[in-house]
Scaffold this active site. Structure first.
Site, PDB file in Angstrom:
ATOM      1  N   MET A 109     -10.434  -6.647   7.144  1.00  0.00           N
ATOM      2  CA  MET A 109      -9.629  -5.554   7.716  1.00  0.00           C
ATOM      3  C   MET A 109      -9.071  -5.993   9.069  1.00  0.00           C
ATOM      4  O   MET A 109      -9.812  -6.482   9.928  1.00  0.00           O
ATOM      5  CB  MET A 109     -10.483  -4.297   7.911  1.00  0.00           C
ATOM      6  CG  MET A 109     -10.931  -3.598   6.638  1.00  0.00           C
ATOM      7  SD  MET A 109      -9.606  -3.082   5.524  1.00  0.00           S
ATOM      8  CE  MET A 109      -8.655  -1.965   6.565  1.00  0.00           C
ATOM      9  N   MET A 132      -9.657   7.086  -0.107  1.00  0.00           N
ATOM     10  CA  MET A 132     -10.436   7.539   1.057  1.00  0.00           C
ATOM     11  C   MET A 132     -11.057   8.888   0.736  1.00  0.00           C
ATOM     12  O   MET A 132     -10.402   9.756   0.164  1.00  0.00           O
ATOM     13  CB  MET A 132      -9.522   7.673   2.276  1.00  0.00           C
ATOM     14  CG  MET A 132      -8.753   6.407   2.604  1.00  0.00           C
ATOM     15  SD  MET A 132      -7.857   6.589   4.155  1.00  0.00           S
ATOM     16  CE  MET A 132      -6.923   5.065   4.179  1.00  0.00           C
ATOM     17  N   HIS A 160      -8.675  -0.221  -3.206  1.00  0.00           N
ATOM     18  CA  HIS A 160      -9.449  -0.448  -1.977  1.00  0.00           C
ATOM     19  C   HIS A 160     -10.238   0.830  -1.733  1.00  0.00           C
ATOM     20  O   HIS A 160      -9.685   1.835  -1.286  1.00  0.00           O
ATOM     21  CB  HIS A 160      -8.470  -0.764  -0.831  1.00  0.00           C
ATOM     22  CG  HIS A 160      -9.138  -0.910   0.507  1.00  0.00           C
ATOM     23  ND1 HIS A 160      -8.419  -0.928   1.687  1.00  0.00           N
ATOM     24  CD2 HIS A 160     -10.441  -1.069   0.860  1.00  0.00           C
ATOM     25  CE1 HIS A 160      -9.260  -1.083   2.698  1.00  0.00           C
ATOM     26  NE2 HIS A 160     -10.483  -1.157   2.226  1.00  0.00           N
ATOM     27  N   ASP A 181      -5.558  -6.649   5.616  1.00  0.00           N
ATOM     28  CA  ASP A 181      -5.075  -5.278   5.415  1.00  0.00           C
ATOM     29  C   ASP A 181      -5.048  -4.548   6.747  1.00  0.00           C
ATOM     30  O   ASP A 181      -6.104  -4.383   7.383  1.00  0.00           O
ATOM     31  CB  ASP A 181      -6.012  -4.564   4.423  1.00  0.00           C
ATOM     32  CG  ASP A 181      -5.574  -3.149   4.094  1.00  0.00           C
ATOM     33  OD1 ASP A 181      -4.487  -2.728   4.537  1.00  0.00           O
ATOM     34  OD2 ASP A 181      -6.339  -2.459   3.381  1.00  0.00           O
ATOM     35  N   MET A 210     -12.499   3.125   0.102  1.00  0.00           N
ATOM     36  CA  MET A 210     -13.095   3.476   1.395  1.00  0.00           C
ATOM     37  C   MET A 210     -13.854   4.780   1.182  1.00  0.00           C
ATOM     38  O   MET A 210     -13.457   5.850   1.634  1.00  0.00           O
ATOM     39  CB  MET A 210     -11.993   3.599   2.454  1.00  0.00           C
ATOM     40  CG  MET A 210     -11.418   2.248   2.839  1.00  0.00           C
ATOM     41  SD  MET A 210      -9.792   2.375   3.622  1.00  0.00           S
ATOM     42  CE  MET A 210      -8.768   2.457   2.168  1.00  0.00           C
ATOM     43  N   HIS A 251      -1.472  -1.787  -4.016  1.00  0.00           N
ATOM     44  CA  HIS A 251      -2.716  -1.545  -3.275  1.00  0.00           C
ATOM     45  C   HIS A 251      -2.941  -0.038  -3.170  1.00  0.00           C
ATOM     46  O   HIS A 251      -2.129   0.683  -2.582  1.00  0.00           O
ATOM     47  CB  HIS A 251      -2.585  -2.186  -1.891  1.00  0.00           C
ATOM     48  CG  HIS A 251      -3.815  -2.107  -1.052  1.00  0.00           C
ATOM     49  ND1 HIS A 251      -4.859  -2.984  -1.178  1.00  0.00           N
ATOM     50  CD2 HIS A 251      -4.160  -1.269  -0.042  1.00  0.00           C
ATOM     51  CE1 HIS A 251      -5.795  -2.706  -0.278  1.00  0.00           C
ATOM     52  NE2 HIS A 251      -5.400  -1.652   0.419  1.00  0.00           N
ATOM     53  N   SER A 272       0.848  -1.193   0.000  1.00  0.00           N
ATOM     54  CA  SER A 272       0.000   0.000   0.000  1.00  0.00           C
ATOM     55  C   SER A 272       0.880   1.238   0.000  1.00  0.00           C
ATOM     56  O   SER A 272       1.814   1.345   0.805  1.00  0.00           O
ATOM     57  CB  SER A 272      -0.870   0.015   1.249  1.00  0.00           C
ATOM     58  OG  SER A 272      -1.313   1.338   1.500  1.00  0.00           O
ATOM     59  N   ASP A 287      -5.213   2.827  -1.721  1.00  0.00           N
ATOM     60  CA  ASP A 287      -6.229   3.151  -0.717  1.00  0.00           C
ATOM     61  C   ASP A 287      -6.916   4.456  -1.085  1.00  0.00           C
ATOM     62  O   ASP A 287      -6.317   5.525  -1.008  1.00  0.00           O
ATOM     63  CB  ASP A 287      -5.567   3.286   0.657  1.00  0.00           C
ATOM     64  CG  ASP A 287      -5.154   1.940   1.216  1.00  0.00           C
ATOM     65  OD1 ASP A 287      -6.015   1.053   1.329  1.00  0.00           O
ATOM     66  OD2 ASP A 287      -3.960   1.767   1.543  1.00  0.00           O
TER      67      ASP A 287
HETATM   68  C1  DX5 Z   1      -6.057   1.331   6.121  1.00  0.00           C
HETATM   69  C2  DX5 Z   1      -5.621   0.965   4.722  1.00  0.00           C
HETATM   70  C3  DX5 Z   1      -4.420   0.085   4.666  1.00  0.00           C
HETATM   71  C4  DX5 Z   1      -3.176   0.708   5.227  1.00  0.00           C
HETATM   72  C5  DX5 Z   1      -2.173  -0.332   5.520  1.00  0.00           C
HETATM   73  O1  DX5 Z   1      -7.300   1.916   6.062  1.00  0.00           O
HETATM   74  O2  DX5 Z   1      -6.658   0.277   4.071  1.00  0.00           O
HETATM   75  O3  DX5 Z   1      -4.191  -0.383   3.341  1.00  0.00           O
HETATM   76  O4  DX5 Z   1      -2.601   1.590   4.341  1.00  0.00           O
HETATM   77  O5  DX5 Z   1      -1.101   0.302   6.130  1.00  0.00           O
HETATM   78  P1  DX5 Z   1      -0.270  -0.412   7.273  1.00  0.00           P
HETATM   79  O6  DX5 Z   1       0.347  -1.632   6.631  1.00  0.00           O
HETATM   80  O7  DX5 Z   1       0.710   0.605   7.691  1.00  0.00           O
HETATM   81  O8  DX5 Z   1      -1.252  -0.801   8.353  1.00  0.00           O
HETATM   82 ZN    ZN Z   2      -6.201  -0.786   2.191  1.00  0.00          ZN
END
Ligand code: DX5
Ligand code: ZN
Length: 219
Positions: A138, A38, A67, A174, A69, A34, A10, A36
């Protein structure tokens, strides 16, 4: 990189001002990137708008595992599939149409993922299994990188593995995945591992991906 274990770094904790060179560090040894996404609504954090994400997807040397969110996921997920993602994961808690959105992702040609927050139970989503190419369990509350791995999610991972049975569905974890925790998740049945801070805070991110893969493959 073909194997039964997939490492999907990620970039949440990478240097956003220099993403191309950050991604280049792990491209040769990773399976997917990956991403993320948001929106500061579904989670209290914001990462990329669609325009910026599209550019990353287009320029990525690795297939992209998005991913999402985001609150308005039924509308947004097909756009990410259209933008060229290899895999698009929606949150069970954000969708109003689980089957419809998973099928729309597949129809465009991407793999369909269904993510569950820590309080959401897999048993409530078994009926949708034929529309799912990957379950994402998660192991932190979504929103931020660098949080502590929730070992108490391992029962959910094992139950999901049992529900998957012999279907070719990937099982991703994750949050908080590191050298200390990846074997615990692999032993519980995960085969696809997101790692953010463990990889991008390492001195040698590529060596970290390889070390994580070796540990996960041992289980
Ligand atoms: C959290 C994300 C993860 C996060 C993982 O909401 O979905 O993908 O970036 O980061 P680490 O490995 O640092 O927990
Ligand atoms: Zn993620």
């Amino acid at each position: 990189m073909a194997s039964d274990i997939r490492i999907t770094p990620s970039i949440l904790n990478a240097d956003f001002s220099n993403l191309q060179s950050e991604i280049a560090k792990i491209a040769k040894v990773s399976d997917l990137l990956h991403l993320d996404v948001m929106d500061n609504v579904f989670v209290p954090n914001f990462t990329f708008n669609f325009e910026r994400a599209s550019k990353i997807i287009k320029e990525s040397p690795l297939p992209v595992d998005a991913h999402l969110m985001v609150a308005d996921v039924d509308h947004i997920a097909p756009e990410y599939a259209q933008a060229g993602c290899a895999s698009v994961t929606i949150h069970a808690e954000a969708t109003k149409d689980v089957s419809g959105t998973l099928r729309a992702i597949r129809k465009i040609g991407a793999r369909s993922g269904l993510a569950l927050k820590p309080a959401t139970q897999i048993e409530d989503y078994v009926d949708f299994i034929d529309d799912v190419d990957m379950f994402l369990i998660m192991t932190v509350e979504p929103g931020f990188g660098g949080q502590k791995f929730m070992t108490d999610m391992m029962s959910k991972v094992s139950r999901t593995r049992a529900i998957i049975g012999s279907r070719p569905i990937w099982l991703q974890v994750d949050g908080g995945v590191s050298l200390e925790t990846i074997e615990i998740a692999a032993d519980a049945g995960a085969d696809t591992f997101v790692a953010g801070s463990a990889v991008f805070n390492a001195q040698d991110p590529a060596a970290m991906v390889t070390a994580l893969r070796e540990l996960a493959s041992k289980s």
